[in-house]
Design an enzyme around this catalytic site. Structure first.
Site, PDB file in Angstrom:
ATOM      1  N   ARG A 147       0.851  -1.180   0.000  1.00 16.75           N
ATOM      2  CA  ARG A 147       0.000   0.000   0.000  1.00 16.75           C
ATOM      3  C   ARG A 147       0.888   1.232   0.000  1.00 16.75           C
ATOM      4  O   ARG A 147       1.874   1.302   0.737  1.00 16.75           O
ATOM      5  CB  ARG A 147      -0.876  -0.008   1.267  1.00 16.75           C
ATOM      6  N   TYR A 159      -3.138  11.447   6.550  1.00 15.97           N
ATOM      7  CA  TYR A 159      -3.376  10.061   6.939  1.00 15.97           C
ATOM      8  C   TYR A 159      -2.334   9.119   6.311  1.00 15.97           C
ATOM      9  O   TYR A 159      -2.032   9.222   5.129  1.00 15.97           O
ATOM     10  CB  TYR A 159      -4.781   9.601   6.511  1.00 15.97           C
ATOM     11  N   ASP A 216      -5.206   3.953  -0.024  1.00 13.97           N
ATOM     12  CA  ASP A 216      -6.363   4.210   0.845  1.00 13.97           C
ATOM     13  C   ASP A 216      -6.688   5.702   0.804  1.00 13.97           C
ATOM     14  O   ASP A 216      -5.901   6.538   1.240  1.00 13.97           O
ATOM     15  CB  ASP A 216      -5.994   3.781   2.281  1.00 13.97           C
ATOM     16  N   HIS A 218      -9.202   6.916   2.409  1.00 11.59           N
ATOM     17  CA  HIS A 218      -9.671   7.148   3.783  1.00 11.59           C
ATOM     18  C   HIS A 218     -10.897   8.068   3.869  1.00 11.59           C
ATOM     19  O   HIS A 218     -10.893   9.070   4.601  1.00 11.59           O
ATOM     20  CB  HIS A 218      -8.512   7.661   4.654  1.00 11.59           C
ATOM     21  N   GLU A 242      -9.030   2.134  -1.859  1.00 11.69           N
ATOM     22  CA  GLU A 242      -9.820   1.839  -0.663  1.00 11.69           C
ATOM     23  C   GLU A 242     -10.579   3.072  -0.152  1.00 11.69           C
ATOM     24  O   GLU A 242     -10.048   4.193  -0.198  1.00 11.69           O
ATOM     25  CB  GLU A 242      -8.864   1.335   0.421  1.00 11.69           C
ATOM     26  N   GLU A 268     -14.127  -1.073   6.296  1.00 10.91           N
ATOM     27  CA  GLU A 268     -13.523  -1.224   7.629  1.00 10.91           C
ATOM     28  C   GLU A 268     -14.363  -0.566   8.725  1.00 10.91           C
ATOM     29  O   GLU A 268     -14.229  -0.936   9.878  1.00 10.91           O
ATOM     30  CB  GLU A 268     -12.076  -0.711   7.650  1.00 10.91           C
ATOM     31  N   ARG A 289     -13.786  -5.000   3.293  1.00 14.96           N
ATOM     32  CA  ARG A 289     -12.685  -4.639   4.179  1.00 14.96           C
ATOM     33  C   ARG A 289     -12.963  -4.890   5.660  1.00 14.96           C
ATOM     34  O   ARG A 289     -12.177  -4.477   6.518  1.00 14.96           O
ATOM     35  CB  ARG A 289     -12.370  -3.146   3.976  1.00 14.96           C
ATOM     36  N   GLU A 345      -4.528  -7.435   4.916  1.00 15.22           N
ATOM     37  CA  GLU A 345      -3.677  -6.327   5.375  1.00 15.22           C
ATOM     38  C   GLU A 345      -2.836  -6.805   6.559  1.00 15.22           C
ATOM     39  O   GLU A 345      -3.349  -7.449   7.471  1.00 15.22           O
ATOM     40  CB  GLU A 345      -4.553  -5.152   5.820  1.00 15.22           C
ATOM     41  N   TRP A 408     -11.972  12.088   8.398  1.00 10.80           N
ATOM     42  CA  TRP A 408     -10.564  11.704   8.572  1.00 10.80           C
ATOM     43  C   TRP A 408     -10.327  10.349   7.954  1.00 10.80           C
ATOM     44  O   TRP A 408     -11.084   9.436   8.119  1.00 10.80           O
ATOM     45  CB  TRP A 408     -10.186  11.664  10.056  1.00 10.80           C
TER      46      TRP A 408
HETATM   47  C1  GCO Z   1      -6.429   0.762   7.239  1.00  7.25           C
HETATM   48  C2  GCO Z   1      -7.164   1.728   8.077  1.00  7.25           C
HETATM   49  C3  GCO Z   1      -6.537   2.136   9.364  1.00  7.25           C
HETATM   50  C4  GCO Z   1      -7.533   2.977  10.167  1.00  7.25           C
HETATM   51  C5  GCO Z   1      -7.484   2.599  11.604  1.00  7.25           C
HETATM   52  C6  GCO Z   1      -8.473   3.368  12.435  1.00  7.25           C
HETATM   53  O1  GCO Z   1      -6.710   0.719   6.058  1.00  7.25           O
HETATM   54  O2  GCO Z   1      -5.633   0.024   7.801  1.00  7.25           O
HETATM   55  O3  GCO Z   1      -7.667   2.788   7.302  1.00  7.25           O
HETATM   56  O4  GCO Z   1      -5.311   2.779   9.193  1.00  7.25           O
HETATM   57  O5  GCO Z   1      -7.318   4.322  10.016  1.00  7.25           O
HETATM   58  O6  GCO Z   1      -7.715   1.233  11.706  1.00  7.25           O
HETATM   59  O7  GCO Z   1      -8.536   2.848  13.710  1.00  7.25           O
HETATM   60 MG    MG Z   2      -8.321   1.832   5.482  1.00  2.30          MG
END
Ligand code: GCO
Ligand code: MG
Length: 408
Positions: A147, A159, A216, A218, A242, A268, A289, A345, A408
Site C-alpha cells: 500500500r 493520513y 487508501d 480514507h 480503498e 472497515e 474490508r 492487510e 478523517w
Molecule cells: C487501514 C485503516 C486504518 C484505520 C485505523 C483506524 O486501512 O488500515 O484505514 O489505518 O485508520 O484502523 O482505527
Molecule cells: Mg483503510
C-alpha cells in the site's frame, strides 16, 4: 461444556487492547478481541457490565445460539460497540471449540483452501525518496504487495504518513495517538487529487509493472472526486483503491463505478452484512474490508463473505495495529479457509504487544499462515498485560483550510 468465568482485560503495550478471556468448566481458555480504536473502554464496559453476566453457565459449544442471543436479546442492534463486543465473545468461543477439538481454527471452518495468505504492507513517504526507501524496506521485510500513502504538498499532516521517522518504527504508521485530546490534521482535496497520480507514476517507474500496489483514500472524497481519482489511477493498475467515499452512502458507489475500472475496497467502518446489501448485490465493490473484530466475529464475517462470494466480491480483511493479535489471528484462519480470499492487510505489531500476546502465525515471501496450534494460536501473558495499564488515546481528525471539520 459450561462457561465458568469471563473476564475483560484492558492492556496497553504500544497501544490499547481489549481482550475477553472465557474459561470453561474443564479449564479450556478462549480469547476474543474487543478492541475499538479510541473507544476501547466503551466495549470493555459493554462486555463487563452487560455481557459477562449472560455468559456464565452457558454452553461454550453453542456459538451460533450465543451469537443470535446476544444480537437479538439486546433489542438495540448493530453499531461498532455492540458488534465489537459480540465479536469478542464469538472469537473466544471459536478459540475454545478449536482447542477442544485439538485443531487450528481453520480446520473447523472447512480446512485450508490455500497454502498461505497473501499480505500487503504499508509503505509511505513525505517525498519520493522516502517513499521509495519505505517500499524497498517492505520488500526486504518479505512483503510482495504494497500500500502506498504519500504526503501532499500544502498539507501538513496526512493520513498514513508518519510525521516523524522514529528509529525502529520508521516505516510503520500508527493510526492512534496516546493523548488526552485528538490531534488535528489538515486536508485539501484538490491538492491531493492533483498529486497522487504523479506519485503512482513514479512508483511504477521505479518498481515496475508487476508489484501489486494499493491506496487508501480514507473516506475523504465525494463520488465525483472518487470517480476522477479512480480514472486517473487506471494507468498504474492498482490492486485496489480503498474507502474512496464514506461508505454509509452505499448509493454513491454507483456513480464511481460508472467512471472507473480501478478495483474498489470498502468496509472497515461497517459492522454488519446489512451495511453491504447494495454494495455487494450491485457489485459496486470488489473487496470487503471488514475485520472479524468489528463485524460480530468469525460467525458473522464468514456469513458476510459467503454472501459476497455469490457476487464475485472477495475478502480484504482489515489488519491495522488496532486489531489485536487475537482478532488478527481470527482473520488469518478465515482467510485460509474461505474460497473468495483476496488479500490480507498486515501491519506488524510492536515488540511490547508481541510480549503480551504470544503468537504462532508465520510470515515470509509475501504470505502469512496462522500456524497449526489448536485454537487461534494466540496466548495472553497476563502478567505482562498487567504491566501496561490503559492510556487515553484518540484517532486524529481533519479540518479544511477554512476550519471546517472534514472526514478523517
Ligand atoms: C487501514 C485503516 C486504518 C484505520 C485505523 C483506524 O486501512 O488500515 O484505514 O489505518 O485508520 O484502523 O482505527
Ligand atoms: Mg483503510
Amino acid at each position: 461444556m459450561k462457561i465458568v468465568a469471563a473476564e475483560v482485560i484492558v492492556t496497553s503495550p504500544d497501544r490499547n487492547f481489549v481482550t475477553l478471556k472465557i474459561t470453561t468448566e474443564d479449564g479450556i481458555v478462549g480469547l476474543g478481541d474487543g478492541t475499538l480504536n479510541g473507544r476501547e473502554l466503551s466495549v470493555a464496559s459493554y462486555l463487563a457490565d452487560h455481557v459477562v453476566p449472560l455468559l456464565l453457565g452457558r454452553d461454550a459449544h453453542q456459538i451460533e445460539d450465543t451469537w443470535q442471543f446476544l444480537y437479538r436479546s439486546a433489542y438495540w442492534r448493530r453499531g461498532p460497540v455492540t458488534m465489537t463486543a459480540i465479536a469478542a465473545v464469538d472469537v473466544a468461543l471459536w478459540d475454545i471449540k478449536a482447542k477442544a477439538a485439538g485443531m487450528p481454527l481453520y480446520q473447523l471452518l472447512g480446512g485450508a483452501s490455500r497454502t498461505g495468505v497473501m499480505a500487503y504492507g504499508h509503505a509511505s513517504g513525505r517525498d519520493t525518496e522516502e517513499l521509495f526507501d519505505s517500499v524497498r524496506h517492505h520488500l526486504e521485510e518479505g512483503f510482495r504487495s504494497i500500500r502506498v500513502q504519500t504526503s501532499v504538498p500544502g498539507i501538513d499532516a496526512v493520513y498514513g504518513v508518519p510525521a516523524t521517522r522514529s528509529a525502529g518504527r520508521a516505516h510503520h504508521y500508527e493510526p492512534a495517538q496516546r493523548a488526552p485530546l485528538p490531534a488535528e490534521e489538515d486536508w485539501d482535496t484538490g491538492a491531493y487529487l492533483r498529486h497522487v497520480p504523479t506519485v503512482f507514476e513514479a512508483v511504477r517507474g521505479e518498481f515496475g509493472a508487476d508489484l501489486p500496489l494499493l491506496h487508501d483514500a480514507h473516506h475523504r472524497l465525494t463520488p465525483i472526486q472518487a470517480a476522477r481519482l479512480g480514472r486517473d489511477l487506471e494507468p498504474y493498475d492498482l490492486f485496489w483503491l480503498e474507502d474512496c467515499t464514506p461508505a454509509e452512502n452505499q448509493d454513491a458507489l454507483r456513480l464511481v463505478r460508472q467512471h472507473t475500472t480501478t478495483p474498489l475496497a470498502i468496509g472497515e467502518v461497517l459492522n454488519t452484512v446489512w451495511d453491504y446489501q447494495t454494495l455487494v448485490r450491485e457489485q459496486l465493490i470488489d473487496y470487503v474490508r471488514s475485520s472479524v473484530t468489528h463485524t460480530g466475529g468469525v460467525t458473522a464475517l464468514r456469513r458476510l463473505l459467503d454472501f459476497a462470494a455469490q457476487y464475485q466480491v472477495k475478502s480484504g480483511i482489515h489488519g491495522p495495529t488496532d486489531i489485536s493479535p487475537v482478532g488478527f489471528a481470527a482473520g488469518l484462519h478465515l482467510d485460509l479457509a474461505i474460497h473468495n480470499f483476496g488479500i490480507q492487510e498486515y501491519m506488524p505489531h510492536g515488540a511490547l504487544t508481541n510480549e503480551v500476546f504470544r503468537q504462532t502465525f508465520t510470515f515470509g515471501d509475501g504470505y502469512l499462515h496462522p500456524g497449526t496450534a489448536p485454537g487461534l494460536g494466540v496466548e495472553l501473558d497476563e502478567e505482562a498485560a498487567g504491566r501496561f495499564p490503559y492510556q487515553p488515546a484518540y484517532l486524529p481528525f481533519n479540518r479544511l483550510k477554512d476550519g471546517t471539520v472534514h472526514d478523517w
